[in-house]
Design an enzyme around this catalytic site. Structure first.
Site, mmCIF file in Angstrom:
data_model
loop_
_atom_site.group_PDB
_atom_site.id
_atom_site.type_symbol
_atom_site.label_atom_id
_atom_site.label_comp_id
_atom_site.label_asym_id
_atom_site.label_seq_id
_atom_site.Cartn_x
_atom_site.Cartn_y
_atom_site.Cartn_z
ATOM 1 N N ASP A 1 -16.968 10.293 -12.337
ATOM 2 C CA ASP A 1 -16.082 9.936 -11.232
ATOM 3 C C ASP A 1 -15.240 8.697 -11.544
ATOM 4 O O ASP A 1 -15.768 7.690 -12.031
ATOM 5 C CB ASP A 1 -16.968 9.663 -10.000
ATOM 6 C CG ASP A 1 -16.169 9.330 -8.776
ATOM 7 O OD1 ASP A 1 -15.364 10.167 -8.352
ATOM 8 O OD2 ASP A 1 -16.326 8.211 -8.240
ATOM 9 N N GLU B 1 -12.917 12.971 -14.431
ATOM 10 C CA GLU B 1 -12.093 12.918 -13.224
ATOM 11 C C GLU B 1 -11.170 11.724 -13.356
ATOM 12 O O GLU B 1 -11.530 10.587 -13.063
ATOM 13 C CB GLU B 1 -12.939 12.779 -11.955
ATOM 14 C CG GLU B 1 -12.125 13.002 -10.689
ATOM 15 C CD GLU B 1 -11.833 11.749 -9.849
ATOM 16 O OE1 GLU B 1 -11.018 11.842 -8.922
ATOM 17 O OE2 GLU B 1 -12.403 10.666 -10.117
HETATM 18 C C1 GLC Z 1 -13.263 9.821 -6.784
HETATM 19 C C2 GLC Z 1 -13.656 10.794 -5.702
HETATM 20 C C3 GLC Z 1 -13.166 10.310 -4.385
HETATM 21 C C4 GLC Z 1 -13.735 8.959 -4.120
HETATM 22 C C5 GLC Z 1 -13.463 8.007 -5.271
HETATM 23 C C6 GLC Z 1 -14.332 6.809 -5.180
HETATM 24 O O1 GLC Z 1 -11.910 9.732 -6.939
HETATM 25 O O2 GLC Z 1 -13.158 12.066 -6.010
HETATM 26 O O3 GLC Z 1 -13.502 11.201 -3.360
HETATM 27 O O4 GLC Z 1 -13.178 8.452 -2.945
HETATM 28 O O5 GLC Z 1 -13.763 8.573 -6.515
HETATM 29 O O6 GLC Z 1 -15.661 7.137 -5.547
HETATM 30 C C1 GLC Z 2 -7.110 7.549 -6.864
HETATM 31 C C2 GLC Z 2 -7.917 7.663 -8.080
HETATM 32 C C3 GLC Z 2 -8.602 8.985 -8.185
HETATM 33 C C4 GLC Z 2 -9.243 9.371 -6.872
HETATM 34 C C5 GLC Z 2 -8.336 9.212 -5.729
HETATM 35 C C6 GLC Z 2 -9.044 9.442 -4.433
HETATM 36 O O1 GLC Z 2 -5.988 8.336 -6.993
HETATM 37 O O2 GLC Z 2 -7.122 7.496 -9.231
HETATM 38 O O3 GLC Z 2 -9.556 8.917 -9.169
HETATM 39 O O4 GLC Z 2 -9.606 10.712 -6.905
HETATM 40 O O5 GLC Z 2 -7.824 7.917 -5.723
HETATM 41 O O6 GLC Z 2 -8.103 9.468 -3.446
#
Ligand code: GLC
Ligand code: GLC
Length: 645
Positions: free
Chosen positions: A291, A333
């Site tokens: 993540d 991700e």
């Molecule tokens: C990732 C997840 C998102 C979350 C963020 C912080 O981007 O997909 O849902 O808010 O990380 O953990």
């Molecule tokens: C930002 C982060 C991404 C996450 C997202 C959640 O764009 O780069 O990792 O999924 O926030 O909204």
């Protein structure tokens, strides 16, 4: 410095200590120990090579390397036998995730089946669709109240009691495996919740745990960092730091104030997180979704995203997995610029990666009815290292960020900023004639940035069509949903379906009534699975049935042609601005795919597109011969033609 020599030296020094410590185990389990020590020997140089640039300056770094040896050895010893067997199985078919048989699905346990116990009954439904990869959204212990949908983790070893227990999770992983489904969970490694025991200790001033996070007594250093940082959740707090009154300190919180960023410059954090990672591997997780990895490393004077050190960190974690839980794979991700997304994708980093560019651009093409940015960007960025794979998706639990590259857009005379403004207007249904019903997410009045929340069906026009339009528009919306799913199923990579989309789930605005959710519009598309509507999936007179059956057709098509698994993808310009085209090739098969992104009939001239069109051309679905001259594509049509080369 000769790093290989240093690696060998360190290894030779530590090996006897390891052997002493595990002497008894080795005597009783020579074979099991041998497997471990062989892998340790094989991957240690690489592990060292990656840890050195991160921790070479830390005076007690070798202490942590020794710790890491024990963490890996203990995890391997604890690894259940069935998982050791799984390791063998995967080692003999290491690229299993590239097969055309794989199909991913993702859901929240509570929204889909109430709890883990309830999930067992839903497995037949997943099998009916052909799912082989199941991502369960974060299900560990979290603070009561707001917890970012589970992404604020208070313990990586305890399941949220509302969902079940760790034993139930282990049983579920086994049951899924028995049914040919790999369990995927998040490894939320950028931050813990502020209720994690490490954070609690840091908060009361324990110096050891204080160094697990980024905690400052005043604004001096936070200000220096913030001068270069992007705001990620500006609606929640401005900047990247949060002030905590009780301790009179500022803490780095990239996302929400209750999510404290971990300090990977401290090797103790790396070792501790490696331990947590192997715990997850040993409960039966086959793929970890890493993540928010872009944010893992921080350096003053930079924007602290995608710094080169992140690559070393991921490679080091990957070596740990290869040594102690060989079956374990990573999915990246990183929802960032395409040039940065690619930095995490390879066999020695993340074998799988979300494909946020494809995701954003299929929505861009639906809005504009033009495929030039999609075609141009895919031509430039779709290729990835041979052993890795894209995870292609149309929607997920997050917002849609318009992460196309401004440079790519400029090459087509599109202004990136203006175009994003248009897309945000369009997907909020504000642009004249828009079919979409979505909500803005994290609007930033200073920069003018925003992202979009909304379910696949509502963004594709179904909500508006049902409520204020006619059957014609309903049919068009259904076709849009089918079209984009057909693409992710066949373009190359693993398709990932956000469960609920397959029966056309609409936005649910009730989140506005919940004070714990109403500040985060992503909840509009994180809805309870509607099991009352799902029996209609079998009846093609219903909307659910139309969508579901069409998806099943595409799934069936994918699974019956190897060419939709690991094989090349080539993109073509069709000379028709509305028609997207790609060709899939392996040694035996070649299939060319046409996607009409407009609600009007479009003509294409097959011969002028691909030089492969010499022999016979046959419709892959109907098996009928195709006239190579002009072909009409009906509105939102997706056509597959088999080529004889
Ligand atoms: C990732 C997840 C998102 C979350 C963020 C912080 O981007 O997909 O849902 O808010 O990380 O953990
Ligand atoms: C930002 C982060 C991404 C996450 C997202 C959640 O764009 O780069 O990792 O999924 O926030 O909204």
């Amino acid at each position: 410095m000769d790093i290989q020599y240093e690696a060998q030296l360190t290894f030779n020094r530590l090996k006897p200590r390891l052997q002493d410590r595990y002497y008894a185990f080795k005597e009783q389990n020579p074979e099991v120990w041998k497997q471990f020590s062989e892998r340790l020997e094989k991957y240690f140089p690489k592990l060292f090579e990656n840890l050195f640039p991160l921790y070479g300056q830390v005076y007690d770094a070798t202490f942590y390397i020794e710790e890491l040896f024990y963490v890996m050895a203990d995890a391997w010893i604890d690894r259940p036998d069935d998982l050791k067997l799984l390791d063998k199985k995967k080692e003999s078919d290491p690229l299993w995730y590239q097969s055309n048989q794989v199909l991913g699905a993702v859901c929240y346990v509570d929204l889909f089946s109430e709890n883990l116990k309830g999930f067992f009954n839903k497995i037949p439904y997943l099998l009916e669709m052909g799912v082989t990869y199941l991502h369960l959204m974060p299900l560990f212990k979290v603070p009561k109240g707001e917890n970012d949908g589970g992404y604020a983790i208070s313990s990586y070893r305890e399941v949220n009691p509302d969902l079940g227990t760790i034993d139930e999770l282990i049983c579920l992983a086994k049951e899924l495996r028995k049914n040919g489904i790999s369990l995927v969970l998040d490894f939320v490694l950028n931050h813990t919740s502020f209720e994690h025991e490490w954070a609690k200790k840091a908060r009361v001033g324990d110096p050891y745990y204080n160094n697990f996070y980024w905690i400052y007594p005043d604004r001096k250093i936070p200000d220096a960092y913030e001068a270069h940082l992007r705001e990620i959740f500006p609606e929640e707090h401005s900047g990247a730091f949060t002030y905590f009154e009780d301790i009179d300190k500022w803490v780095w919180t990239t996302f929400h104030s209750y999510q404290w960023d971990l300090n990977y410059q401290n090797p103790a954090v790396f070792v501790q997180m490696a331990k947590e990672m192997l715990f997850l591997a040993n409960i039966g997780v086959e793929i970890l979704r890493l993540d928010a990895i872009a944010f893992l490393w921080k350096k003053l004077g930079t924007n602290c995203e995608t710094l080169p050190e992140v690559k070393f960190l991921i490679q080091a974690f990957n070596c740990v997995a290869r040594i102690a839980s060989p079956a374990l794979l990573f999915k990246s991700e990183a929802i960032v610029h395409p040039d940065d997304v690619i930095k995490y994708v390879s066999q020695d980093k993340c074998q799988l990666s979300y494909n946020p560019l494809l995701m954003a651009l299929i929505w861009e093409s639906l809005a504009t009815r033009e495929v030039k940015l999609l075609n141009h960007s895919m031509t430039k960025h779709f290729a990835i290292p041979a052993e890795s794979t894209w995870v292609n998706y149309v929607r997920c639990h997050d917002d849609i960020g318009w992460t196309f590259s401004d440079e790519d857009a400029a090459e087509l005379w599109i202004n990136g900023f203006d175009h994003r403004q248009f897309l945000n207007e369009f997907y909020q249904g504000k642009f004249p004639g828009s079919f979409a019903r979505g909500l803005p997410f994290q609007e930033n009045p200073i920069t003018g940035d925003a992202r979009i929340s909304g379910s696949c069906a509502s963004l594709a026009g179904l909500e508006k069509a049902i409520n204020v339009e006619t059957k014609v528009e309903v049919d068009l919306a259904v076709k849009r949903i089918a079209l984009i799913h057909g693409i992710i199923l066949t373009i190359g990579g693993m398709p990932l379906i956000y469960l609920g989309d397959e029966i056309g789930t609409l936005n649910d605005y009730d989140f506005r009534l919940d004070p714990l959710k109403n500040k985060d519009s992503r909840w509009v598309h994180r809805t309870k699975y509607n099991w009352d509507r799902y029996p209609r999936r079998k009846n093609t007179k219903t909307i659910e049935g139309k969508i579901y059956q069409k998806l099943l057709e595409f799934i069936e098509l994918r699974k019956s042609h190897k060419v939709f698994g690991n094989s090349d993808t080539i993109f073509f310009d069709t000379n028709n601005p509305h028609v997207f085209c790609y060709q899939r090739n392996n040694e035996n098969e070649a299939v060319i795919v046409f996607a009409n992104f407009s609600e009007k009939i479009q003509k294409i001239f097959l011969k002028s597109i691909s030089s492969d069109v010499n022999g016979e051309v046959v419709d892959l679905v109907t098996n009928q011969k195709i006239d190579k001259g002009s072909i009409d594509l009906s509105p939102y049509d997706l056509k597959f033609f088999k080529l004889t080369r």
